[in-house]
Write an enzyme that holds these catalytic residues in place. Structure first.
Site, PDB file in Angstrom:
ATOM      1  NE  ARG A 182      16.302  30.705  30.662  1.00  0.00           N
ATOM      2  CZ  ARG A 182      16.500  31.482  31.712  1.00  0.00           C
ATOM      3  NH1 ARG A 182      17.732  31.752  32.108  1.00  0.00           N
ATOM      4  NH2 ARG A 182      15.483  31.993  32.378  1.00  0.00           N
ATOM      5  CG  HIS A 237      11.776  35.682  33.510  1.00  0.00           C
ATOM      6  ND1 HIS A 237      12.249  34.954  32.432  1.00  0.00           N
ATOM      7  CD2 HIS A 237      11.602  34.794  34.524  1.00  0.00           C
ATOM      8  CE1 HIS A 237      12.348  33.687  32.790  1.00  0.00           C
ATOM      9  NE2 HIS A 237      11.980  33.556  34.057  1.00  0.00           N
TER      10      HIS A 237
END
Length: 490
Positions: A284, A261
């Site tokens: 995000r 990740h």
């Protein structure tokens, strides 16, 4: 010393469904098994508390809407070369069939949780997705906590202690088996141990839902991906349960396919900690951007694999000793921070995000933000040079610039997060004793769901599909195990 748990019931008593693991896959299997007529469910959890890694999930669960055929295409694309270059055409068909089950049953998965009372009203777009389809609640409770706690409560209140029995601190060490005349092995129950009672046995059909091996640094991870042993992880340092399954003939697939990740928080108070909090992908998705030395360097909504790859090409940070880490900043403007308010308040409280005024940022960073604001607002026909097309709730500078505006900034680094490999399963979630592409040989009495399984995600898992996988295949396995228990198998 053995204690046979079945001594508590006669041979004429109903057979229980046995579930190993109390994350979302196990809980979905338990609820569905009881819904499908199982007289009782025994759930074994080796940790002191239930929930597994599912309870940490922070971005949400994917759910396609009617006509969203792109979800299947997005998942196929995300699976990458692992799927595209599958040696056998039959194996490729099997992989694609599992993906189709995952994506086509996603609306029912959302409906299942919503009917239980889980709020999934907010929908956002995560990296690798062509549209918004990742659901979470509108409140401050992270989706993993909301879903797991709701299911646990429903299991306890709707079915009661007599039907649902959760045993924490109990580790399943062996599967009990019998061998048929044709040589095929069938699972008939489990052997497990507790500190208080020692080793015990319980007979019944088994659903294995113990999760992956991203935290098994010195075990399965070092066996299959020794190159990743220096990276931090979001997973607790505990052994994977895969060897228990291979001991009865289960086949493993894609075990070297491990997801990094791109955004794990580096705690400024303990930067060298191996176990790290995930900086949720939805940060995000709601508009957050990534900066290196004050400049953007990647499309933040690319796949996790791609964003991680770009970050890891940057120079490594050297101050953390044995850990491999990078020095990248995650920044959210007021609009993105408000949209992710529930997460932001927690991260700020933990000291992982810091609030700063725009005027106090470095000059290079301020310049980057102004340029980005022009792209988001579409002024002068500007487009994003990184290829980003969705900007979430970014608001800074879209109408006017504000030096007094408050942004949230934290340091992030790539982390070992999810393992795509695991046991091979068929469309009924039965564990297979055959290789992909060969004639499927299900191990009778044994099902699996969640991160313990392989072949579904290929090279890269889309954000939001881990919880979805748990619900879809957890429900399938629970229903099938309940039918087996009803017929007296196990």
């Amino acid at each position: 010393m053995y204690n046979n748990h079945n001594n508590a019931r006669s041979t004429n008593d109903p057979v229980p469904v046995i579930i190993v693991g109390s994350g979302l896959a196990g809980l979905s299997a338990a609820y569905t098994a009881l819904q499908s007529g199982a007289t009782s469910v025994y759930m074994f959890e080796r940790a002191a508390k239930p929930g597994g890694n599912s309870i940490k999930a922070s971005s949400g669960i994917n759910g396609a809407t009617t006509g969203d055929d792109a979800f299947f295409a997005d998942t196929i694309r995300s699976a990458g070369k692992r799927l595209a270059e599958t040696a056998s055409s039959e194996a490729k068909v099997q992989r694609e069939h599992l993906i189709k089950i995952l994506t086509e049953r996603s609306p029912q998965a959302i409906g299942f949780l919503s009917d239980l009372g889980v709020d999934l009203s907010v929908v956002t777009q995560l990296g690798g997705h062509s549209r918004a389809r990742t659901h979470r609640g509108a409140g401050k409770t992270p989706p993993g906590v909301a879903i797991v706690s709701t299911l646990l409560e429903k299991l306890k209140t709707e079915f009661g202690k007599g039907k649902f029995r959760l045993l924490t601190g109990c580790e399943v060490t062996k599967l009990l088996t019998t061998t048929h005349s044709d040589g095929a092995v069938a699972v008939t129950g489990v052997e497990y141990k507790t500190e208080a009672a020692g080793v015990e046995m319980l007979r019944g059909p088994v659903v294995f839902a113990t999760g992956g091996f991203a935290g098994d640094t010195h075990g399965l991870l070092s066996r299959y991906r020794p190159d990743l042993s220096g990276l931090p992880s979001t997973n607790e340092p505990r052994p994977g349960g895969h060897d228990v399954l291979t001991a009865v003939g289960a086949r493993l697939v894609d075990m070297d396919s491990v997801q990094i990740h791109p955004t794990g928080f580096v705690d400024p108070q303990n930067p060298g900690a191996r176990l790290k909090f995930l900086a949720a992908e939805m940060l995000r998705g709601e508009g957050g951007i990534l900066l290196h030395e004050g400049k953007r360097f990647v499309n933040e909504l690319e796949t996790r694999e791609r964003v991680s790859e770009v970050i890891m090409k940057l120079p490594e940070a050297k101050e953390e000793g044995v850990l491999k880490q990078w020095d990248v900043r995650l920044l959210l403007d007021p609009g993105a921070a408000k949209a992710a308010e529930g997460h932001i308040s927690f991260y700020v409280w933990k000291g992982l995000l810091k609030k700063l005024k725009v005027k106090d940022l470095a000059e290079t960073t301020q310049k980057t933000l102004r340029e980005y604001a022009e792209v988001v607002s579409g002024r002068e026909g500007k487009v994003d040079g990184m290829g980003r097309r969705a900007f979430g709730h970014w608001s800074l500078g879209v109408k006017e610039w504000d030096d007094e505006a408050e942004v949230c900034v934290g340091r992030i680094t790539p982390i070992v997060h999810f393992t795509m490999g695991g046991v091979a399963i068929n469309d009924h979630a039965q564990v297979l004793a055959s290789e992909l592409g060969q004639e499927q040989k299900p191990i009778q009495g044994l099902w699996a769901a969640g991160e313990i399984t392989g072949a579904i995600h290929g090279d890269n898992r889309l954000g939001g599909s881990s919880l979805l996988e748990c619900v879809v295949f957890g429900r399938i396995s629970g229903e099938r195990a309940a039918l087996a228990a009803r017929d007296g198998h196990g």
